[in-house]
Design a protein around this motif. Structure first.
Motif, PDB file in Angstrom:
ATOM      1  N   ILE A 176      -3.836 -11.795  -6.384  1.00 30.38           N
ATOM      2  CA  ILE A 176      -4.099 -11.190  -5.079  1.00 30.38           C
ATOM      3  C   ILE A 176      -2.823 -10.699  -4.398  1.00 30.38           C
ATOM      4  CG2 ILE A 176      -4.930 -11.657  -2.735  1.00 30.38           C
ATOM      5  CD1 ILE A 176      -7.141 -13.352  -3.937  1.00 30.38           C
ATOM      6  N   GLU A 177      -1.745 -11.458  -4.499  1.00 30.89           N
ATOM      7  CA  GLU A 177      -0.511 -11.038  -3.822  1.00 30.89           C
ATOM      8  C   GLU A 177      -0.054  -9.662  -4.294  1.00 30.89           C
ATOM      9  OE1 GLU A 177       4.114 -12.513  -3.008  1.00 30.89           O
ATOM     10  OE2 GLU A 177       2.779 -13.709  -4.260  1.00 30.89           O
ATOM     11  N   ASP A 178      -0.158  -9.403  -5.579  1.00 30.93           N
ATOM     12  CA  ASP A 178       0.272  -8.118  -6.131  1.00 30.93           C
ATOM     13  C   ASP A 178      -0.930  -7.226  -6.430  1.00 30.93           C
ATOM     14  OD1 ASP A 178       2.195  -6.272  -6.915  1.00 30.93           O
ATOM     15  OD2 ASP A 178       2.268  -6.984  -8.983  1.00 30.93           O
ATOM     16  N   ARG A 179      -1.953  -7.296  -5.581  1.00 33.31           N
ATOM     17  CA  ARG A 179      -3.209  -6.598  -5.830  1.00 33.31           C
ATOM     18  C   ARG A 179      -3.066  -5.081  -5.850  1.00 33.31           C
ATOM     19  NH1 ARG A 179      -2.606  -8.509  -0.907  1.00 33.31           N
ATOM     20  NH2 ARG A 179      -3.018  -7.215   0.925  1.00 33.31           N
ATOM     21  N   TRP A 180      -2.125  -4.529  -5.093  1.00 36.21           N
ATOM     22  CA  TRP A 180      -1.994  -3.074  -5.054  1.00 36.21           C
ATOM     23  C   TRP A 180      -1.537  -2.517  -6.395  1.00 36.21           C
ATOM     24  CZ3 TRP A 180      -4.249  -0.053  -1.721  1.00 36.21           C
ATOM     25  CH2 TRP A 180      -4.588  -0.572  -0.464  1.00 36.21           C
ATOM     26  N   ARG A 181      -0.805  -3.325  -7.159  1.00 38.40           N
ATOM     27  CA  ARG A 181      -0.442  -2.915  -8.517  1.00 38.40           C
ATOM     28  C   ARG A 181      -1.494  -3.367  -9.525  1.00 38.40           C
ATOM     29  NH1 ARG A 181       4.883  -2.860  -9.667  1.00 38.40           N
ATOM     30  NH2 ARG A 181       5.116  -4.744  -8.366  1.00 38.40           N
ATOM     31  N   ARG A 182      -1.840  -4.648  -9.480  1.00 39.02           N
ATOM     32  CA  ARG A 182      -2.692  -5.256 -10.502  1.00 39.02           C
ATOM     33  C   ARG A 182      -4.122  -4.721 -10.472  1.00 39.02           C
ATOM     34  NH1 ARG A 182      -0.833 -10.358 -12.243  1.00 39.02           N
ATOM     35  NH2 ARG A 182      -2.688 -10.351 -13.588  1.00 39.02           N
ATOM     36  N   HIS A 183      -4.597  -4.344  -9.299  1.00 38.00           N
ATOM     37  CA  HIS A 183      -5.990  -3.929  -9.181  1.00 38.00           C
ATOM     38  C   HIS A 183      -6.150  -2.484  -8.685  1.00 38.00           C
ATOM     39  CE1 HIS A 183      -7.142  -7.948 -10.190  1.00 38.00           C
ATOM     40  NE2 HIS A 183      -6.489  -8.450  -9.151  1.00 38.00           N
ATOM     41  N   TYR A 184      -5.514  -2.150  -7.558  1.00 39.86           N
ATOM     42  CA  TYR A 184      -5.702  -0.809  -6.996  1.00 39.86           C
ATOM     43  C   TYR A 184      -5.065   0.274  -7.872  1.00 39.86           C
ATOM     44  CZ  TYR A 184      -7.422  -2.996  -2.714  1.00 39.86           C
ATOM     45  OH  TYR A 184      -8.161  -3.716  -1.809  1.00 39.86           O
ATOM     46  N   LEU A 185      -3.793   0.122  -8.227  1.00 40.29           N
ATOM     47  CA  LEU A 185      -3.144   1.144  -9.047  1.00 40.29           C
ATOM     48  C   LEU A 185      -3.711   1.155 -10.462  1.00 40.29           C
ATOM     49  CD1 LEU A 185      -1.032   3.367  -9.233  1.00 40.29           C
ATOM     50  CD2 LEU A 185       0.664   1.636  -9.868  1.00 40.29           C
ATOM     51  N   ASP A 186      -4.022  -0.025 -10.987  1.00 37.84           N
ATOM     52  CA  ASP A 186      -4.626  -0.091 -12.313  1.00 37.84           C
ATOM     53  C   ASP A 186      -5.913   0.725 -12.353  1.00 37.84           C
ATOM     54  OD1 ASP A 186      -4.452  -1.209 -14.992  1.00 37.84           O
ATOM     55  OD2 ASP A 186      -6.188  -2.435 -14.474  1.00 37.84           O
ATOM     56  N   SER A 187      -6.676   0.679 -11.269  1.00 34.98           N
ATOM     57  CA  SER A 187      -7.915   1.455 -11.168  1.00 34.98           C
ATOM     58  C   SER A 187      -7.624   2.938 -10.931  1.00 34.98           C
ATOM     59  CB  SER A 187      -8.780   0.918 -10.034  1.00 34.98           C
ATOM     60  OG  SER A 187      -9.128  -0.436 -10.244  1.00 34.98           O
ATOM     61  N   ALA A 188      -6.683   3.224 -10.045  1.00 40.55           N
ATOM     62  CA  ALA A 188      -6.412   4.601  -9.637  1.00 40.55           C
ATOM     63  C   ALA A 188      -5.932   5.478 -10.783  1.00 40.55           C
ATOM     64  CB  ALA A 188      -5.377   4.612  -8.508  1.00 40.55           C
ATOM     65  N   GLN A 189      -5.289   4.869 -11.772  1.00 39.03           N
ATOM     66  CA  GLN A 189      -4.707   5.674 -12.846  1.00 39.03           C
ATOM     67  C   GLN A 189      -5.744   6.421 -13.673  1.00 39.03           C
ATOM     68  OE1 GLN A 189      -2.782   3.437 -16.070  1.00 39.03           O
ATOM     69  NE2 GLN A 189      -3.940   1.609 -15.479  1.00 39.03           N
ATOM     70  N   GLN A 200       0.830  -1.200   0.000  1.00 40.17           N
ATOM     71  CA  GLN A 200       0.000   0.000   0.000  1.00 40.17           C
ATOM     72  C   GLN A 200       0.867   1.253   0.000  1.00 40.17           C
ATOM     73  OE1 GLN A 200      -2.999   0.361   3.074  1.00 40.17           O
ATOM     74  NE2 GLN A 200      -3.782   2.277   2.251  1.00 40.17           N
ATOM     75  N   GLU A 201       2.004   1.213   0.694  1.00 40.80           N
ATOM     76  CA  GLU A 201       2.908   2.367   0.706  1.00 40.80           C
ATOM     77  C   GLU A 201       3.437   2.649  -0.696  1.00 40.80           C
ATOM     78  OE1 GLU A 201       2.988  -0.146   2.887  1.00 40.80           O
ATOM     79  OE2 GLU A 201       2.100   0.997   4.543  1.00 40.80           O
ATOM     80  N   ASP A 202       3.790   1.590  -1.419  1.00 40.22           N
ATOM     81  CA  ASP A 202       4.235   1.760  -2.803  1.00 40.22           C
ATOM     82  C   ASP A 202       3.121   2.346  -3.663  1.00 40.22           C
ATOM     83  OD1 ASP A 202       6.710   0.494  -2.207  1.00 40.22           O
ATOM     84  OD2 ASP A 202       5.841  -1.483  -2.579  1.00 40.22           O
ATOM     85  N   PHE A 203       1.920   1.875  -3.408  1.00 41.23           N
ATOM     86  CA  PHE A 203       0.753   2.365  -4.147  1.00 41.23           C
ATOM     87  C   PHE A 203       0.567   3.859  -3.927  1.00 41.23           C
ATOM     88  CE2 PHE A 203      -3.711   3.599  -3.522  1.00 41.23           C
ATOM     89  CZ  PHE A 203      -4.219   3.418  -4.808  1.00 41.23           C
ATOM     90  N   LEU A 204       0.672   4.296  -2.687  1.00 42.07           N
ATOM     91  CA  LEU A 204       0.501   5.720  -2.379  1.00 42.07           C
ATOM     92  C   LEU A 204       1.568   6.558  -3.074  1.00 42.07           C
ATOM     93  CD1 LEU A 204      -0.348   5.471   1.432  1.00 42.07           C
ATOM     94  CD2 LEU A 204      -1.935   5.797  -0.475  1.00 42.07           C
ATOM     95  N   GLU A 205       2.784   6.041  -3.113  1.00 38.11           N
ATOM     96  CA  GLU A 205       3.867   6.744  -3.806  1.00 38.11           C
ATOM     97  C   GLU A 205       3.578   6.824  -5.308  1.00 38.11           C
ATOM     98  OE1 GLU A 205       8.682   6.191  -4.587  1.00 38.11           O
ATOM     99  OE2 GLU A 205       7.738   5.250  -2.835  1.00 38.11           O
TER     100      GLU A 205
END
Length: 227
Positions: free
Chosen positions: A53-66, A9-14
């Protein structure tokens, strides 16, 4: 962080900061509540491919956030709520992520999901996040009639472009835009869709997938059959 390490999640926020998406402490807490609910439900029902699921912050959260910046630039009327409709919301990507990131930007998000268990998850996640700008409609897209036309329709991993525009036809208004996350077959999808739909398309490169594309589509109408 190595290229192969799972995003935290920290990487995601960055990464969000790099996209120009401001994530407040309250929003970060909402996303953490979302993630806890997601992991709980994903252990019992099929929300996403388990391999992601393991890489969900990139695969799902960041993919959506962009797509958050595109939504804000697509609809320039902050004095009244920007209305976003996410069709086939599934696990809430991108709809719930957008609702969390833009909760302080006067954005209202409607999530349409026909699968009962997934719709129940979406409602539970929105409640856990304390979001008041979210409505979950547990119904087939074709049966939904909205009281107000959306400014933006979003979708991710739902259907090909022709079918998505067909789904959106009963929801969209004259000025509705589509912001769609698509994969490497986007060229073929655009070619096929152009047989039935007139539209103005802008492509944006995905930040999470080398072959991924975000389609920003406006002025959508059906091709008139020749006499």
């Amino acid at each position: 962080m190595s290229e192969t390490a799972a995003m935290t999640q920290e990487d995601f926020l960055e990464a969000c900061a790099g996209l120009g998406v401001d994530v407040s402490r309250e929003t970060s807490e909402r996303l953490a509540a979302y993630d806890a609910t997601f992991l709980d439900w994903a252990s019992r029902i099929n929300l996403v491919a388990r391999s992601t699921i393991e890489d969900r912050w990139r695969r799902h959260y960041l993919d959506s956030a962009q797509i958050a910046p595109l939504i804000l630039t697509s609809v320039r009327r902050p004095e009244s709520p920007r209305r976003i409709v996410d069709i086939g919301s599934g696990a809430g990507f991108p709809g719930l992520v957008i609702a969390a990131l833009l909760a302080e930007k006067n954005v209202h998000v409607t999530l349409i999901e026909s699968t009962g268990k997934k719709a129940a998850f979406l409602a539970a996640a929105a409640e856990a996040m304390g979001l008041e700008n979210v409505q979950v409609i547990p119904a087939r897209i074709e049966s939904v009639r909205l009281s107000e036309t959306p400014d933006v329709i979003t979708a991710r991993a739902l259907a090909n472009l022709s079918k998505l525009l067909g789904y959106g036809a009963g929801l969209q208004g004259k000025n509705t835009k589509y912001v769609l996350l698509k994969g490497q077959d986007v060229g073929l999808e655009l070619t096929e869709a152009a047989k039935s739909w007139q539209m103005e398309v802008v492509r944006h490169q995905s930040v999470t997938h080398p072959g991924g594309v975000i389609l920003e589509i406006g002025n959508v109408s059906r091709v008139q059959a020749s006499a």
